[in-house]
Design a protein around this motif. Structure first.
Motif, PDB file in Angstrom:
ATOM      1  N   SER A  21      12.757  15.523 -29.934  1.00 17.20           N
ATOM      2  CA  SER A  21      12.027  14.298 -29.434  1.00 17.20           C
ATOM      3  C   SER A  21      11.968  13.826 -28.496  1.00 17.20           C
ATOM      4  O   SER A  21      11.482  12.527 -27.812  1.00 17.20           O
ATOM      5  CB  SER A  21      12.826  13.662 -31.121  1.00 17.20           C
ATOM      6  N   ASN A  22      13.587  13.710 -27.744  1.00 17.08           N
ATOM      7  CA  ASN A  22      14.001  13.117 -26.489  1.00 17.08           C
ATOM      8  C   ASN A  22      12.981  13.747 -25.635  1.00 17.08           C
ATOM      9  O   ASN A  22      12.530  12.828 -24.903  1.00 17.08           O
ATOM     10  CB  ASN A  22      15.396  13.475 -26.374  1.00 17.08           C
ATOM     11  N   CYS A  23      12.848  15.449 -25.281  1.00 22.27           N
ATOM     12  CA  CYS A  23      11.781  15.346 -24.147  1.00 22.27           C
ATOM     13  C   CYS A  23      10.685  14.835 -24.764  1.00 22.27           C
ATOM     14  O   CYS A  23       9.205  14.514 -23.283  1.00 22.27           O
ATOM     15  CB  CYS A  23      11.539  16.725 -24.352  1.00 22.27           C
ATOM     16  N   LEU A  24       9.801  14.921 -26.235  1.00 23.50           N
ATOM     17  CA  LEU A  24       8.699  14.037 -26.022  1.00 23.50           C
ATOM     18  C   LEU A  24       8.143  12.800 -25.888  1.00 23.50           C
ATOM     19  O   LEU A  24       7.620  12.331 -25.170  1.00 23.50           O
ATOM     20  CB  LEU A  24       8.246  14.092 -27.348  1.00 23.50           C
ATOM     21  N   LEU A  25       9.636  12.264 -25.952  1.00 26.61           N
ATOM     22  CA  LEU A  25       9.447  10.786 -25.379  1.00 26.61           C
ATOM     23  C   LEU A  25       9.645  10.918 -24.196  1.00 26.61           C
ATOM     24  O   LEU A  25       8.700   9.575 -23.730  1.00 26.61           O
ATOM     25  CB  LEU A  25      10.606   9.944 -26.225  1.00 26.61           C
ATOM     26  N   LYS A  26       9.881  11.283 -23.540  1.00 27.87           N
ATOM     27  CA  LYS A  26       9.886  11.614 -22.514  1.00 27.87           C
ATOM     28  C   LYS A  26       9.120  11.585 -20.963  1.00 27.87           C
ATOM     29  O   LYS A  26       8.822  11.440 -20.257  1.00 27.87           O
ATOM     30  CB  LYS A  26      10.927  12.512 -21.518  1.00 27.87           C
ATOM     31  N   ILE A  27       7.476  12.138 -21.885  1.00 27.65           N
ATOM     32  CA  ILE A  27       6.211  12.611 -21.645  1.00 27.65           C
ATOM     33  C   ILE A  27       5.788  11.615 -22.028  1.00 27.65           C
ATOM     34  O   ILE A  27       4.560  12.666 -21.710  1.00 27.65           O
ATOM     35  CB  ILE A  27       6.084  14.412 -21.692  1.00 27.65           C
ATOM     36  N   GLY A  28       6.316  10.889 -22.827  1.00 27.17           N
ATOM     37  CA  GLY A  28       5.789   9.600 -23.228  1.00 27.17           C
ATOM     38  C   GLY A  28       4.665   9.770 -24.786  1.00 27.17           C
ATOM     39  O   GLY A  28       3.508   8.951 -25.678  1.00 27.17           O
ATOM     40  N   PHE A  29       4.824  10.847 -25.111  1.00 28.75           N
ATOM     41  CA  PHE A  29       4.574  11.197 -26.912  1.00 28.75           C
ATOM     42  C   PHE A  29       5.759  10.057 -27.974  1.00 28.75           C
ATOM     43  O   PHE A  29       6.717  10.263 -27.734  1.00 28.75           O
ATOM     44  CB  PHE A  29       4.984  12.264 -27.398  1.00 28.75           C
ATOM     45  N   LYS A  30       4.932   8.737 -28.174  1.00 24.73           N
ATOM     46  CA  LYS A  30       6.119   7.917 -29.142  1.00 24.73           C
ATOM     47  C   LYS A  30       5.701   8.594 -30.680  1.00 24.73           C
ATOM     48  O   LYS A  30       4.313   8.452 -31.559  1.00 24.73           O
ATOM     49  CB  LYS A  30       5.271   6.681 -29.623  1.00 24.73           C
ATOM     50  N   HIS A  31       6.486   8.970 -31.060  1.00 29.57           N
ATOM     51  CA  HIS A  31       6.755   8.700 -33.010  1.00 29.57           C
ATOM     52  C   HIS A  31       7.903   8.185 -33.295  1.00 29.57           C
ATOM     53  O   HIS A  31       8.662   7.389 -32.463  1.00 29.57           O
ATOM     54  CB  HIS A  31       6.825  10.489 -32.923  1.00 29.57           C
ATOM     55  N   ALA A  32       7.575   8.223 -34.682  1.00 32.40           N
ATOM     56  CA  ALA A  32       9.041   6.961 -34.878  1.00 32.40           C
ATOM     57  C   ALA A  32       9.181   8.354 -36.200  1.00 32.40           C
ATOM     58  O   ALA A  32       8.193   8.584 -37.417  1.00 32.40           O
ATOM     59  CB  ALA A  32       8.554   6.033 -35.822  1.00 32.40           C
ATOM     60  N   ILE A  33      10.798   8.708 -36.542  1.00 30.20           N
ATOM     61  CA  ILE A  33      11.434   9.299 -37.506  1.00 30.20           C
ATOM     62  C   ILE A  33      12.297   8.247 -38.238  1.00 30.20           C
ATOM     63  O   ILE A  33      13.654   8.146 -37.615  1.00 30.20           O
ATOM     64  CB  ILE A  33      11.258  10.883 -37.533  1.00 30.20           C
TER      65      ILE A  33
END
Length: 305
Positions: A21-33
């Protein structure tokens, strides 16, 4: 494998999911769990009464001397037996009101898992058709707590026996959806498929019998997937994290016991997971568990929502 390699007290699935999840956030992928920390207090009802038969009383006395080597326990057993039979106190296993009261105090519902057995079946210690048992089940539901199933020893790999026990309990329970297998006996994927076919929705059998931790590697409930049939089962697994007898066997003091529970609970909170505790109704007031009712209260106060 988890115990052998020393990571049974780590929710590794949550750790890896958090890393991804943290890796995806760093590349700009926004998600909310969005998840919330939850507490599930469960009680396996292996025994309903300790002194309902004279033979049980004699067995307890012999155990005090031969097994526990305790004169003190011997005299406590004598005292308990006569007070109970003179109606001066409840049976030491009759802790249902106490358990519900303590759960009410922290804003959760107790889940009582009954063995729907008949005397004569393997390891069955009370009859589900006993009027006192039925009255207790009705009182639990009346107070808004939950009754579930604790399938007996003979149900492992035996669909007919499981279905029979489910039907027995459904005669007295308004809504039977969840439970846990006796002795945590599970044969994957057969057991969980049988549960689903029996109309049950939630299992909480996947936990360690001799220690505590994350047998499923995760600290939240999840839907079971049948890898053989390649399909969802519709059954939810709510992994057991702490069992009273297991943790007591590997700790030396009550203080250490409470500390271990709190450490595991803190991990669950960090991942907004589900903390699932099993505390037997029989392990609060009997002399072998003297003063553990106070330990139970302390734990609930520390893990409350």
């Amino acid at each position: 494998m988890a115990i052998k390699n020393g990571f049974n007290k780590r929710p590794v699935v949550n750790e890896y999911a958090n890393l991804l999840s943290n890796c995806l956030l760093k590349i700009g992928f926004k998600h909310a769990i969005k998840r919330e920390y939850r507490v599930f207090i469960t009680h396996d009802i292996d025994d309903f009464a300790r002194y309902d038969k004279f033979s049980k009383f004699i067995k307890a006395l012999v155990g005090d001397i031969v097994k526990r080597h305790s004169i003190r326990s011997f005299f406590i057993t004598l005292s308990d037996y006569f007070k109970i039979n003179l109606n001066k106190q409840k049976d030491v296993y009759n802790t249902f009101d106490f358990l519900m009261n303590k759960s009410d105090e922290i804003g959760v519902k107790s889940r009582f898992y009954f063995i729907p057995g008949k005397i004569g079946e393997s390891d069955v210690r009370f009859d589900i058709d006993n009027p006192k048992v039925i009255k207790t089940i009705k009182e639990i539901e009346k107070r808004g707590h939950i009754v579930g199933i604790h399938p007996g020893f003979e149900t492992l790999g035996n669909r007919e026996q499981l279905f029979s026990e489910v039907n027995r309990l459904r005669r007295y329970v308004d809504r039977l959806e969840e439970g846990r297998h006796h002795y945590l006996r599970v044969k994957l994927p057969v057991t969980l498929n049988d549960w689903s076919d029996a109309g049950l929705k939630i299992d909480s059998s996947l936990g360690f019998y001799s220690t505590i931790g994350f047998r499923s590697g995760i600290c939240q409930e999840y839907e079971i997937f049948d890898f053989i049939e390649r399909q969802k089962t519709g059954l939810i697994e709510r992994p057991l994290l702490v069992m009273d007898t297991a943790l007591r066997s590997e700790t030396n003091t009550k203080e250490e016991f409470v500390e271990e529970v709190c450490k595991l609970n803190q991990l669950v909170k960090e991942f907004s997971g589900d903390f699932v505790l099993l505390w037997h109704n029989s392990n609060l007031l009997r002399n072998e568990w003297y003063n553990w009712d106070k330990v139970y209260q302390e734990i609930l106060n520390k893990i409350k929502l």
